[in-house]
Design a protein around this motif. Structure first.
Motif, PDB file in Angstrom:
ATOM      1  N   PRO A 140     -42.438 -16.439 -52.251  1.00  0.00           N
ATOM      2  CA  PRO A 140     -43.450 -15.676 -52.992  1.00  0.00           C
ATOM      3  C   PRO A 140     -44.374 -14.930 -52.017  1.00  0.00           C
ATOM      4  O   PRO A 140     -45.402 -15.440 -51.607  1.00  0.00           O
ATOM      5  CB  PRO A 140     -44.200 -16.752 -53.786  1.00  0.00           C
ATOM      6  CG  PRO A 140     -43.988 -18.015 -53.007  1.00  0.00           C
ATOM      7  CD  PRO A 140     -42.667 -17.876 -52.330  1.00  0.00           C
ATOM      8  N   GLY A 141     -43.951 -13.757 -51.647  1.00  0.00           N
ATOM      9  CA  GLY A 141     -44.643 -12.975 -50.625  1.00  0.00           C
ATOM     10  C   GLY A 141     -45.658 -12.007 -51.177  1.00  0.00           C
ATOM     11  O   GLY A 141     -46.120 -12.116 -52.316  1.00  0.00           O
ATOM     12  N   PHE A 142     -45.985 -11.037 -50.352  1.00  0.00           N
ATOM     13  CA  PHE A 142     -47.050 -10.084 -50.664  1.00  0.00           C
ATOM     14  C   PHE A 142     -46.826  -9.332 -51.966  1.00  0.00           C
ATOM     15  O   PHE A 142     -47.763  -9.124 -52.720  1.00  0.00           O
ATOM     16  CB  PHE A 142     -47.219  -9.077 -49.526  1.00  0.00           C
ATOM     17  CG  PHE A 142     -47.577  -9.701 -48.205  1.00  0.00           C
ATOM     18  CD1 PHE A 142     -48.473 -10.750 -48.121  1.00  0.00           C
ATOM     19  CD2 PHE A 142     -47.015  -9.232 -47.035  1.00  0.00           C
ATOM     20  CE1 PHE A 142     -48.813 -11.325 -46.903  1.00  0.00           C
ATOM     21  CE2 PHE A 142     -47.343  -9.794 -45.805  1.00  0.00           C
ATOM     22  CZ  PHE A 142     -48.245 -10.840 -45.742  1.00  0.00           C
ATOM     23  N   THR A 143     -45.588  -8.920 -52.250  1.00  0.00           N
ATOM     24  CA  THR A 143     -45.371  -8.152 -53.476  1.00  0.00           C
ATOM     25  C   THR A 143     -45.440  -9.029 -54.724  1.00  0.00           C
ATOM     26  O   THR A 143     -45.636  -8.513 -55.811  1.00  0.00           O
ATOM     27  CB  THR A 143     -44.025  -7.394 -53.459  1.00  0.00           C
ATOM     28  OG1 THR A 143     -42.967  -8.324 -53.244  1.00  0.00           O
ATOM     29  CG2 THR A 143     -44.007  -6.323 -52.384  1.00  0.00           C
ATOM     30  N   MET A 185     -38.607 -18.326 -45.676  1.00  0.00           N
ATOM     31  CA  MET A 185     -39.758 -17.794 -44.933  1.00  0.00           C
ATOM     32  C   MET A 185     -39.306 -16.743 -43.924  1.00  0.00           C
ATOM     33  O   MET A 185     -39.925 -15.688 -43.802  1.00  0.00           O
ATOM     34  CB  MET A 185     -40.513 -18.927 -44.228  1.00  0.00           C
ATOM     35  CG  MET A 185     -41.204 -19.884 -45.176  1.00  0.00           C
ATOM     36  SD  MET A 185     -42.188 -21.149 -44.352  1.00  0.00           S
ATOM     37  CE  MET A 185     -40.954 -22.080 -43.479  1.00  0.00           C
ATOM     38  N   ARG A 186     -38.232 -17.048 -43.216  1.00  0.00           N
ATOM     39  CA  ARG A 186     -37.724 -16.099 -42.215  1.00  0.00           C
ATOM     40  C   ARG A 186     -37.354 -14.772 -42.870  1.00  0.00           C
ATOM     41  O   ARG A 186     -37.709 -13.704 -42.390  1.00  0.00           O
ATOM     42  CB  ARG A 186     -36.513 -16.670 -41.487  1.00  0.00           C
ATOM     43  CG  ARG A 186     -35.976 -15.728 -40.401  1.00  0.00           C
ATOM     44  CD  ARG A 186     -34.757 -16.274 -39.757  1.00  0.00           C
ATOM     45  NE  ARG A 186     -35.064 -17.591 -39.235  1.00  0.00           N
ATOM     46  CZ  ARG A 186     -34.612 -18.073 -38.095  1.00  0.00           C
ATOM     47  NH1 ARG A 186     -33.816 -17.348 -37.359  1.00  0.00           N
ATOM     48  NH2 ARG A 186     -34.916 -19.271 -37.696  1.00  0.00           N
ATOM     49  N   LYS A 187     -36.661 -14.853 -43.996  1.00  0.00           N
ATOM     50  CA  LYS A 187     -36.275 -13.636 -44.714  1.00  0.00           C
ATOM     51  C   LYS A 187     -37.519 -12.880 -45.190  1.00  0.00           C
ATOM     52  O   LYS A 187     -37.563 -11.651 -45.143  1.00  0.00           O
ATOM     53  CB  LYS A 187     -35.374 -13.986 -45.897  1.00  0.00           C
ATOM     54  CG  LYS A 187     -34.681 -12.807 -46.492  1.00  0.00           C
ATOM     55  CD  LYS A 187     -33.624 -13.240 -47.489  1.00  0.00           C
ATOM     56  CE  LYS A 187     -32.852 -12.036 -47.975  1.00  0.00           C
ATOM     57  NZ  LYS A 187     -31.775 -12.412 -48.876  1.00  0.00           N
ATOM     58  N   ASN A 229     -38.517  -9.078 -44.230  1.00  0.00           N
ATOM     59  CA  ASN A 229     -38.699  -8.095 -45.303  1.00  0.00           C
ATOM     60  C   ASN A 229     -40.149  -7.669 -45.481  1.00  0.00           C
ATOM     61  O   ASN A 229     -40.482  -6.985 -46.459  1.00  0.00           O
ATOM     62  CB  ASN A 229     -38.149  -8.642 -46.621  1.00  0.00           C
ATOM     63  CG  ASN A 229     -36.647  -8.756 -46.614  1.00  0.00           C
ATOM     64  OD1 ASN A 229     -35.956  -7.987 -45.954  1.00  0.00           O
ATOM     65  ND2 ASN A 229     -36.124  -9.729 -47.326  1.00  0.00           N
ATOM     66  N   GLY A 230     -41.027  -8.077 -44.563  1.00  0.00           N
ATOM     67  CA  GLY A 230     -42.423  -7.679 -44.635  1.00  0.00           C
ATOM     68  C   GLY A 230     -43.207  -8.364 -45.742  1.00  0.00           C
ATOM     69  O   GLY A 230     -44.234  -7.867 -46.185  1.00  0.00           O
TER      70      GLY A 230
END
Length: 184
Positions: free
Chosen positions: A58-61, A99-101, A105-106
């Motif tokens: 669950p990243g920035f986007t 996490m690495r991915k 992927n920013g």
């Protein structure tokens, strides 16, 4: 416009998970059993969140940036990245690829990822105390974001840093105006 794309309820849930994680570690409230219970609950929920998010961190986007001090900060307080610091080694192995991915992927700052994979107990030492064998652990960082410990293997650290787009240990520590040592 960007705020319309963020899953606000998930962001709030993760902020609450982080808060509970930190509260369980406070001397007044926390205990070893409470920390373990919290860590296991957070791990299980994080795995569910990853699956619900199309097998992605669950990243920035998804949840936006929850890093009050920016991408170069060592301090992970208040971020989703603080929870895995407390997970078991086996659990970290499972979530590390996500996490690495996310980094590639920013979707996650590389320094947050590096801090997580650094924070592992290494070098099990068995000492004899009286008639008992006592297992003790020394913290030994592998990739080098800790400043108080030796780096186990600087060559591996630099290779791993390069894979995720981080500068070398030498450049990183120069920028932070800190010193580091490689374990001999």
């Amino acid at each position: 416009m960007h705020l319309n794309t963020i899953d606000v309820s998930l962001r709030k849930e993760i902020e609450k998970m982080v808060c509970i994680d930190q509260k369980s570690r406070k001397p007044i409230f926390g205990s070893a059993s409470e920390m373990n219970k919290t860590d296991n609950q957070n791990y299980k929920r994080l795995i569910e969140i990853i699956k619900e998010n199309g097998n992605k961190w669950p990243g920035f986007t998804t949840i936006g940036e929850i890093s009050p001090k920016g991408k170069y900060d060592f301090d992970l307080l208040g971020t989703i990245a603080i929870m895995p610091l407390h997970f078991k080694k086996e659990q970290i192995k499972i979530i590390e690829p996500y996490m690495r991915k996310a980094v590639l992927n920013g979707e996650m700052y590389p320094y947050q990822y590096a801090r997580i994979i650094d924070y592992r107990l290494k070098n099990k030492v068995v000492e004899i105390e009286g008639n008992k064998r006592v297992k003790k652990y020394k913290l030994c960082t592998l990739y080098g974001t800790f400043t108080k410990e030796l780096i186990c293997d600087c060559e591996i650290a630099n290779k791993e840093r390069k894979k995720i787009g981080l500068e070398s240990l030498k450049d990183f520590y120069r920028k932070k105006e800190l010193n580091y040592n490689c374990k001999k």
